[in-house]
Scaffold this motif. Structure first.
Motif, mmCIF file in Angstrom:
data_model
loop_
_atom_site.group_PDB
_atom_site.id
_atom_site.type_symbol
_atom_site.label_atom_id
_atom_site.label_comp_id
_atom_site.label_asym_id
_atom_site.label_seq_id
_atom_site.Cartn_x
_atom_site.Cartn_y
_atom_site.Cartn_z
ATOM 1 N N ILE A 155 63.773 39.967 40.457
ATOM 2 C CA ILE A 155 63.302 38.579 40.564
ATOM 3 C C ILE A 155 63.665 37.794 39.316
ATOM 4 O O ILE A 155 64.167 36.663 39.384
ATOM 5 C CB ILE A 155 61.777 38.553 40.790
ATOM 6 N N TRP A 156 63.415 38.381 38.148
ATOM 7 C CA TRP A 156 63.689 37.733 36.872
ATOM 8 C C TRP A 156 65.175 37.399 36.728
ATOM 9 O O TRP A 156 65.540 36.276 36.380
ATOM 10 C CB TRP A 156 63.227 38.656 35.744
ATOM 11 N N ALA A 159 66.385 34.647 39.226
ATOM 12 C CA ALA A 159 65.872 33.323 38.876
ATOM 13 C C ALA A 159 66.655 32.693 37.737
ATOM 14 O O ALA A 159 67.125 31.551 37.838
ATOM 15 C CB ALA A 159 64.385 33.422 38.516
ATOM 16 N N TYR A 160 66.812 33.426 36.633
ATOM 17 C CA TYR A 160 67.449 32.848 35.455
ATOM 18 C C TYR A 160 68.937 32.572 35.676
ATOM 19 O O TYR A 160 69.442 31.503 35.298
ATOM 20 C CB TYR A 160 67.242 33.753 34.236
ATOM 21 N N SER A 162 70.519 32.126 38.553
ATOM 22 C CA SER A 162 70.701 31.100 39.591
ATOM 23 C C SER A 162 70.419 29.704 39.056
ATOM 24 O O SER A 162 71.174 28.760 39.330
ATOM 25 C CB SER A 162 69.792 31.400 40.784
ATOM 26 N N VAL A 163 69.351 29.553 38.305
ATOM 27 C CA VAL A 163 69.008 28.235 37.766
ATOM 28 C C VAL A 163 70.054 27.788 36.746
ATOM 29 O O VAL A 163 70.497 26.627 36.756
ATOM 30 C CB VAL A 163 67.603 28.250 37.131
ATOM 31 N N PHE A 192 62.541 24.135 35.102
ATOM 32 C CA PHE A 192 62.470 25.582 35.350
ATOM 33 C C PHE A 192 61.647 26.285 34.282
ATOM 34 O O PHE A 192 60.756 27.081 34.589
ATOM 35 C CB PHE A 192 63.876 26.172 35.394
#
Length: 228
Positions: A155-156, A159-160, A162-163, A192
């Motif tokens: 997940i971490w 998220a990072y 992709s953003v 974010f």
């Protein structure tokens, strides 16, 4: 001014060999998640900067994979150092710098929440660096440790990367048309990071009682009841 700075930063990263970017990011994350080093190396920042190199789905996938693998290796190193070396880690120079209170907080969290504490700690400051070692010291089964830490790392990383990649792509599409496109990039990253901050605060409050005390509570599932 902002556009010029971003052009320089993004250009410098994208001119690097993509394989090198992936390897450096993976190594940085490995060090960030291994025993105590996460207090020094800002893995979140490294991953955001590296994500500006994403220009294709292949690069995105490679960077996500490197972040996940690096995190899992680093956390495994922390776990096994705790498992094999035990309490002396706390008495080392870095261990003393962390402080007895933080070590106790990690122990409390694991005793109260078991595997869930491993998952949640990935998103909490300080604890994400010492919970792997604490899990090893406490005798949590490695299989249980990996079962909980792997989804958190996935997940971490998603998220990072992709953003960071989305913010970069948005900026590059708009920079030739808008002189203030750089502020859009900053806004995406800022929102974010604000959401991440809010999430960390919520998790800290949600589990504050589990972190602060554990008197009279038996060890949770996955932690062997032994002195090892």
């Amino acid at each position: 001014m902002v556009n010029n700075l971003l052009d320089w930063l993004i250009g410098a990263v994208q001119q690097m060999n993509p394989v090198l970017v992936v390897l450096v990011a993976g190594l940085a994350i490995m060090l960030e998640t291994s025993i105590l080093i996460g207090l020094v190396i800002p893995g979140d920042s490294v991953l955001l900067v590296a994500s500006t190199a994403v220009t294709s789905w292949g690069m995105w996938g490679g960077l996500v994979a490197a972040a996940i693998v690096g995190a899992l290796i680093g956390e495994s190193l922390g776990y096994w150092l705790g498992r094999l070396l035990g309490e002396p880690i706390k008495k080392s120079w870095l261990g003393r710098k962390i402080g007895a209170r933080n070590w106790q907080a990690a122990e409390n969290f694991l005793q109260n929440r078991g595997g869930l504490a491993v998952f949640v700690s990935r998103f909490l400051p300080v604890l994400h660096s010492i919970v792997p070692a604490t899990a090893g010291i406490a005798g949590m089964r490695y299989r249980t440790f990996m079962k909980w830490t792997a989804p958190a790392c996935i997940i971490w990383a998603f998220a990072y990367v992709s953003v960071g990649a989305a913010a970069t792509a948005s900026y590059q599409q708009l920079s030739s048309q808008l002189s203030w496109a750089g502020y859009i990039f900053i806004a995406i990253i800022g929102v974010f990071l604000f959401i991440v901050w809010l999430g960390k605060r919520w998790l800290g409050r949600r589990f504050s009682e589990d972190i602060e005390e554990s008197d009279g509570i038996e060890k949770s599932d996955g932690i062997e009841k032994s002195d090892h």
